[in-house]
Design an enzyme around this catalytic site. Structure first.
Site, PDB file in Angstrom:
ATOM      1  N   LEU A 116       0.821  -1.216   0.000  1.00  0.00           N
ATOM      2  CA  LEU A 116       0.000   0.000   0.000  1.00  0.00           C
ATOM      3  C   LEU A 116       0.855   1.267   0.000  1.00  0.00           C
ATOM      4  O   LEU A 116       0.320   2.360  -0.133  1.00  0.00           O
ATOM      5  CB  LEU A 116      -0.971  -0.003   1.184  1.00  0.00           C
ATOM      6  CG  LEU A 116      -2.063  -1.083   1.128  1.00  0.00           C
ATOM      7  CD1 LEU A 116      -2.982  -0.983   2.342  1.00  0.00           C
ATOM      8  CD2 LEU A 116      -2.886  -0.986  -0.160  1.00  0.00           C
ATOM      9  N   ASP A 169       9.279  -8.964   3.021  1.00  0.00           N
ATOM     10  CA  ASP A 169       9.033  -9.059   1.582  1.00  0.00           C
ATOM     11  C   ASP A 169       9.782  -7.985   0.805  1.00  0.00           C
ATOM     12  O   ASP A 169       9.878  -6.847   1.206  1.00  0.00           O
ATOM     13  CB  ASP A 169       7.548  -8.945   1.280  1.00  0.00           C
ATOM     14  CG  ASP A 169       7.282  -9.098  -0.193  1.00  0.00           C
ATOM     15  OD1 ASP A 169       7.819 -10.046  -0.772  1.00  0.00           O
ATOM     16  OD2 ASP A 169       6.597  -8.254  -0.749  1.00  0.00           O
ATOM     17  N   ASN A 228       9.151  -9.298  -9.336  1.00  0.00           N
ATOM     18  CA  ASN A 228       9.965 -10.062  -8.420  1.00  0.00           C
ATOM     19  C   ASN A 228       9.062 -11.079  -7.705  1.00  0.00           C
ATOM     20  O   ASN A 228       8.143 -10.641  -7.014  1.00  0.00           O
ATOM     21  CB  ASN A 228      10.502  -9.035  -7.404  1.00  0.00           C
ATOM     22  CG  ASN A 228      11.638  -9.532  -6.599  1.00  0.00           C
ATOM     23  OD1 ASN A 228      11.958 -10.708  -6.620  1.00  0.00           O
ATOM     24  ND2 ASN A 228      12.245  -8.625  -5.852  1.00  0.00           N
ATOM     25  N   ASP A 263       0.231  -9.536  -4.557  1.00  0.00           N
ATOM     26  CA  ASP A 263       1.510  -8.824  -4.608  1.00  0.00           C
ATOM     27  C   ASP A 263       1.350  -7.500  -5.365  1.00  0.00           C
ATOM     28  O   ASP A 263       2.248  -7.075  -6.114  1.00  0.00           O
ATOM     29  CB  ASP A 263       2.614  -9.683  -5.237  1.00  0.00           C
ATOM     30  CG  ASP A 263       4.010  -9.140  -4.927  1.00  0.00           C
ATOM     31  OD1 ASP A 263       4.125  -8.211  -4.112  1.00  0.00           O
ATOM     32  OD2 ASP A 263       4.985  -9.657  -5.512  1.00  0.00           O
ATOM     33  N   GLY A 321       7.587  -5.052  -9.986  1.00  0.00           N
ATOM     34  CA  GLY A 321       6.268  -5.066  -9.359  1.00  0.00           C
ATOM     35  C   GLY A 321       5.191  -4.574 -10.301  1.00  0.00           C
ATOM     36  O   GLY A 321       5.464  -3.798 -11.217  1.00  0.00           O
TER      37      GLY A 321
HETATM   38  C1  NCD Z   1       7.586  -5.748  -4.483  1.00  0.00           C
HETATM   39  C2  NCD Z   1       7.598  -4.264  -4.211  1.00  0.00           C
HETATM   40  O1  NCD Z   1       7.616  -3.482  -5.168  1.00  0.00           O
HETATM   41  O2  NCD Z   1       7.538  -3.842  -3.046  1.00  0.00           O
HETATM   42  N1  NCD Z   1       8.019  -5.950  -5.821  1.00  0.00           N
HETATM   43  C3  NCD Z   1       7.768  -7.020  -6.600  1.00  0.00           C
HETATM   44  O3  NCD Z   1       8.279  -7.080  -7.714  1.00  0.00           O
HETATM   45  N2  NCD Z   1       6.996  -7.984  -6.186  1.00  0.00           N
HETATM   46  C4  NCD Z   1       8.370  -6.478  -3.494  1.00  0.00           C
HETATM   47  C5  NCD Z   1       8.174  -7.967  -3.536  1.00  0.00           C
HETATM   48  O4  NCD Z   1       7.058  -8.468  -3.291  1.00  0.00           O
HETATM   49  O5  NCD Z   1       9.114  -8.704  -3.785  1.00  0.00           O
HETATM   50 ZN    ZN Z   2       8.432 -10.503  -2.615  1.00  0.00          ZN
HETATM   51 ZN    ZN Z   3       5.473  -8.196  -2.417  1.00  0.00          ZN
END
Ligand code: NCD
Ligand code: ZN
Ligand code: ZN
Length: 400
Positions: free
Chosen positions: A21, A112, A247, A274, A293
């Site tokens: 968030l 995370d 990721n 995610d 992400g």
């Molecule tokens: C996430 C983030 O942007 O915070 N990025 C992603 O690619 N998933 C971090 C994570 O969940 O690894």
């Molecule tokens: Zn992650």
């Molecule tokens: Zn994440």
């Protein structure tokens, strides 16, 4: 007001174990208010806000702030995830107990964006979390095997000249942590499973015999898969569009098939978005410089419909299980993810299974626009979300 539910399917409100968030720290990309709106529109009645904020949610002050702000917004239950290590640095265990005992009542802990990779820290985190009745959610990636990595290590990355991120970086940590969790007798949740090999490791780990204290791996382990890893493959990287950078990385078609099967079988318990908003300047740039992400809250149900329902792998009963019931069980939320008792305020979503819609980033509630589904026509749509007996979203509009 009467809601016409003719032709619609009623499901328990969705529970997302994995949402970014961005508040505090990156309110230019998402806030608890805009992210809650996206969640309500996506059919969610509870979300878990990841700890990689700025400042990091590694203490009672930050988790209580996130929790209070979520209550003020009031569109969805916002449960803060506590960081496992101080500043996500991986060197020192955070005060999990003070976060658990805070008003936020934190039960899920995760670094995370970073893997808790030191085995001793991981073991102590599992022990601490067990004592608190909590869950460690592991972002599974052996960082020493992903140095400089830009995409799934395979044919597509080789062809495009992108440094490879091997599947074994994920699989080796998942295997280690399944064993550690069972040794310690602690709850472990694996975030964003992305490879066929990880599904195999989970299948193997779940079958391990109970330890001397009678703790079965089946009871201690859980895992999630993202909508994008159920749909997209590394073939999309040919455009070099960083909207596809994530990721863990998008994998191959055979990984996608294996993840769908594992979700249908229950080897992977649930779907988690995610949802990872990023600023335009962090996506409209070169591949190597882009942040990983993608957005996920408002498209998750449709992607699950496209990949799991239309393929015959899950029926709508199964969708309720992977989007709501299992995540609520994993997180220990008694008032989510299940049919209602008489007189209880409803957490409910009405879905139109026959609808089709086209994704437009500018129409999504998130501040950021990094959806990989731009212009895609998707099946099934959330029509109405009811949170604690109140309509929070109806026909694409937030009701606040
Ligand atoms: C996430 C983030 O942007 O915070 N990025 C992603 O690619 N998933 C971090 C994570 O969940 O690894
Ligand atoms: Zn992650
Ligand atoms: Zn994440």
């Amino acid at each position: 007001e009467v809601i016409d539910a003719d032709g619609l399917i009623a499901l328990p409100g969705f529970v997302d174990l994995h949402t970014h968030l961005r508040e505090p720290g990156r309110e230019d990309t998402e806030t608890i208010a805009t992210g809650s709106a996206a969640a309500a529109l996506g059919g969610y009645t509870a979300v878990f806000a990841m700890a990689n904020t700025d400042p990091v949610a590694d203490n009672a002050v930050v988790v209580e702030h996130v929790w209070r702000r979520g209550r003020e917004v009031g569109l969805v239950d916002v449960h803060p995830v506590g960081a496992v290590t101080v500043g996500l640095g991986g060197e020192r265990l955070a005060e999990l107990g003070t976060m658990a005992r805070s008003a936020a009542g934190v039960r899920i802990f995760s670094d995370d964006g970073h893997c808790v990779f030191d085995p001793l820290i991981m073991r102590r985190a599992l022990e601490y979390s067990r004592a608190l009745g909590g869950v460690i959610a592991q972002h599974a990636e052996e960082p020493r095997l992903t140095v400089g990595a830009q995409a799934h290590e395979g044919e597509a990355a080789a062809r495009l000249g992108l440094a490879g991120w091997p599947a074994v970086a994920e699989e080796s940590i998942v295997a280690r942590d399944c064993l550690l969790a069972q040794h310690v007798g602690a709850r472990l949740h694996i975030c964003h499973v992305s490879t066929a090999g990880t599904a195999d490791v989970l299948r193997w780990a779940r079958r391990r015999p109970a330890d001397v204290a009678g703790r079965t791996a089946e009871a201690l382990l859980s895992a999630e898969v993202t909508p994008h890893h159920l749909l997209l493959t590394d073939e999309r990287l040919a455009s070099y569009d960083p909207v596809n950078k994530v990721n863990p990385p998008l994998r191959t078609g055979s990984d996608v098939d294996a993840l769908r099967t594992a979700l249908a079988e229950g080897v992977i318990d649930c779907v988690a978005t995610d949802h990872a908003p990023h600023a335009a300047q962090d996506k409209d740039c070169e591949w190597a410089a882009a942040r990983p992400g993608m957005l996920g809250l408002q498209t998750a149900l449709s992607i699950v419909a496209a990949t799991m329902v239309e393929t015959g792998l899950l029926d709508w009963r199964g969708v309720a299980r992977v989007m709501s019931e299992r995540p609520a069980e994993i997180a220990g939320l008694p008032d989510q993810g299940r049919p209602l008792a008489v007189g209880e305020p409803a957490n409910l979503v009405l879905v139109d299974p026959a609808a089709r819609w086209t994704v437009r980033a500018e129409e999504l509630a998130s501040i950021a626009a990094n959806t990989p589904y731009e212009g895609m026509e998707l099946p099934a749509r959330v029509v109405t979300t009811i949170f604690r007996g109140r309509v929070t979203a109806h026909e694409g509009k937030v009701q606040d």
